[in-house]
Design a protein around this motif. Structure first.
Motif: not given
Lengths: 418, 87
Positions: A241-253, B34-48
């Motif tokens: 999900s995170g990988h595909v959503a990132a293509m649309a500029g989204l950062k997911l929980p 908004d920055q706190a919310m982004t840091a607490l609840f979201t991740r870049t989560n890259p496949r890399g």
């Protein structure tokens, strides 16, 4: 599509079984679909099926980068239950459990659903209080749950170590008798065959590499098989999900982690229910083939590797052997792992995204298989109408910023704390 | 199993370490909502590769930062936690 039936089998037996046809087509992608679903797992295929069946839509495609059901649909422990404490969760999963009970008939495909009972063990007074609380919450919404005494647990599962000096003494349990297991592959194949017969294009070996935008809105996808236009696009890719959503500029929980499971050689029936535990993280069931299926903790660090760390396997097996010592001499024949999309409150996400025309279904943590029918049903509603179904409205993506998280375990906003 | 080179103790088995969170989830105490919310609840989560904070829990107990590839598990850098871990 010809219906599968006992008569058809008999006819096939008399004519050398030469009548079998592929269960779904292998179409070339069209240039435009009304609805595109990214991800051909159980959830994506179920979504396509219900879009066609319930909402009467026909111009639908499911895009799958590998083969259908080759991701987490084929990498779980096939447990089906709806025994959650929180209302939005047990109502959602219960809706799914009701669909499970009629699924083989609905799809004309044997998904081998086996309602053998899903039992949580309690190992202390505190565990029993938690189990009673959960059971009461379920019964308030008309969902079956029975609190079991020590003796009742021992009667259901004679091979559990019930001794007082057991590593994990058993005080009782909570059983949902309508829960059980199903055959994972058959779920994907059954939904695929059903969707295909209603005109859905299932396009395999087609990886999405980007989104086509018109201003903010998504109007299609770039794939390894060319550009495909779309009215609405639904992401349904579990661990990715995170990988595909990132293509649309989204950062997911969501943080992706590995979850492993394993199965032993086949033996005669010895485990009657699905055994889980309120305190441990180990679940044991016996497949119809006889293998004992084990699952445990996810590897508690982010990973897309689809292979896990042996120390985690050892932990799951150690717990399983402490509960059922008779398993100790079985040989493990296969292990596997999937990429789970751990959400920040342990609850899935189904609904709109901030990007127009783009929808998301993910954050299933390690509990997505049981949700397949309910996920498909509610996501189909969301994609067809642009609005969430009442059952998935609480699972909106923006619940974190609204402070409306649904935290079943009460363990706080960390994906690796479940 | 991975081997992680602790900047204080040298190469050690991964089982001595516990994953904490990613570097992008560290938030300043006075960060806007908004920055706190982004840091607490979201991740870049890259496949890399990504920067992660681990703790050498069963060793020197220090927090460290490692850069690890999420598919291959290849660790390309480890460093002691310093000012660079803060936003």
């Amino acid at each position: 599509m010809s219906r599968y039936s006992a008569l058809g089998l008999l006819r096939g037996a008399l004519t050398g079984h030469k009548h079998w046809q592929p269960a779904w087509r292998d179409p070339e992608p069209k240039s435009h679909y009304d609805i595109l679903i990214i991800g051909g797992g159980g959830h994506g295929l179920a979504t396509a099926y219900y879009l066609a069946k319930v909402h009467g839509l026909r111009n639908i495609a499911v895009l799958e980068k590998g083969w259908i059901g080759g991701g987490n649909t084929g990498r779980n422990t096939t447990i089906v239950r709806s025994n959650y404490r929180l209302e939005p969760l047990h109502n959602f999963y219960e809706f799914g459990l009701k669909l499970w009970h009629g699924l083989s008939d609905e799809l004309n495909y044997n998904v081998m659903f086996s309602p053998r009972g899903a039992m949580f063990l309690g190992h202390s007074d505190a565990d029993m209080v938690k189990l009673a609380e959960r059971g009461d919450a379920m019964r308030c919404d008309g969902i079956d749950a029975d609190l079991l005494s020590r003796d009742e647990v021992a009667k259901l599962e004679p091979l559990l170590d019930m001794s007082r000096d057991a590593r994990f003494p058993i005080e009782g349990g909570l059983i949902q008798r309508r829960g059980g297991t199903a055959r994972h592959d058959a779920v994907a194949w059954g939904y695929a065959r059903g969707a295909d017969s209603l005109g859905v294009d299932i396009i395999q070996k087609c990886e999405v590499t980007g989104f086509v935008r018109d201003g903010d809105a998504v109007v299609g996808v770039e794939t390894t098989r060319g550009r495909i236009g779309a009215g609405r696009v639904g992401i349904c890719v579990a661990g990715h999900s995170g990988h595909v959503a990132a293509m649309a500029g989204l950062k997911l929980p969501v943080e992706s982690q590995t979850l492993q499971a394993m199965v032993t050689e086949g033996v005669k029936p010895m485990i009657n229910t699905v055994i889980m535990s309120q305190s441990l993280h180990c679940y044991i069931s016996q497949s119809d083939k006889g293998g004992i299926v084990f699952g445990g903790d996810p590897d508690n660090w982010p990973s897309y590797a689809q292979r896990g760390d042996p120390s985690i396997m050892e932990g799951a097996v150690a717990q399983g052997l402490a509960l059922v010592p008779a398993l100790s001499r079985l040989r493990m024949v296969r292990t596997w792992s999937g990429v789970t999309d751990m959400s920040f409150d342990g609850t899935p996400i189904i609904g709109e995204t901030p990007v127009p025309n783009l929808y998301i279904n993910g954050g299933w943590c390690y509990g997505g298989f049981k949700a397949t029918p309910a996920s498909g049903w509610t996501y189909a509603h969301t994609l067809a109408t642009g609005k969430p179904h009442p059952l998935n409205a609480p699972f909106a993506l923006d619940r974190f910023e609204r402070g409306a998280t649904i935290d079943e375990t009460g363990s706080g906003p960390m994906p690796n704390s479940r | 199993m991975m081997q992680i080179t602790c900047p204080h103790c040298g190469p050690r088995s991964q089982s001595e370490f516990v994953y904490g969170r990613t570097v992008d989830s560290v938030v300043a105490l006075d960060a806007p909502a908004d920055q706190a919310m982004t840091a607490l609840f979201t991740r870049t989560n890259p496949r890399g590769p990504d920067d992660e904070i681990w703790r050498h829990t069963y060793g020197c107990r220090a927090w460290i930062v490692i850069t690890r590839h999420r598919v291959t598990n290849e660790i390309t850098a480890t460093r002691a936690v310093g000012s660079e871990a803060l936003p």
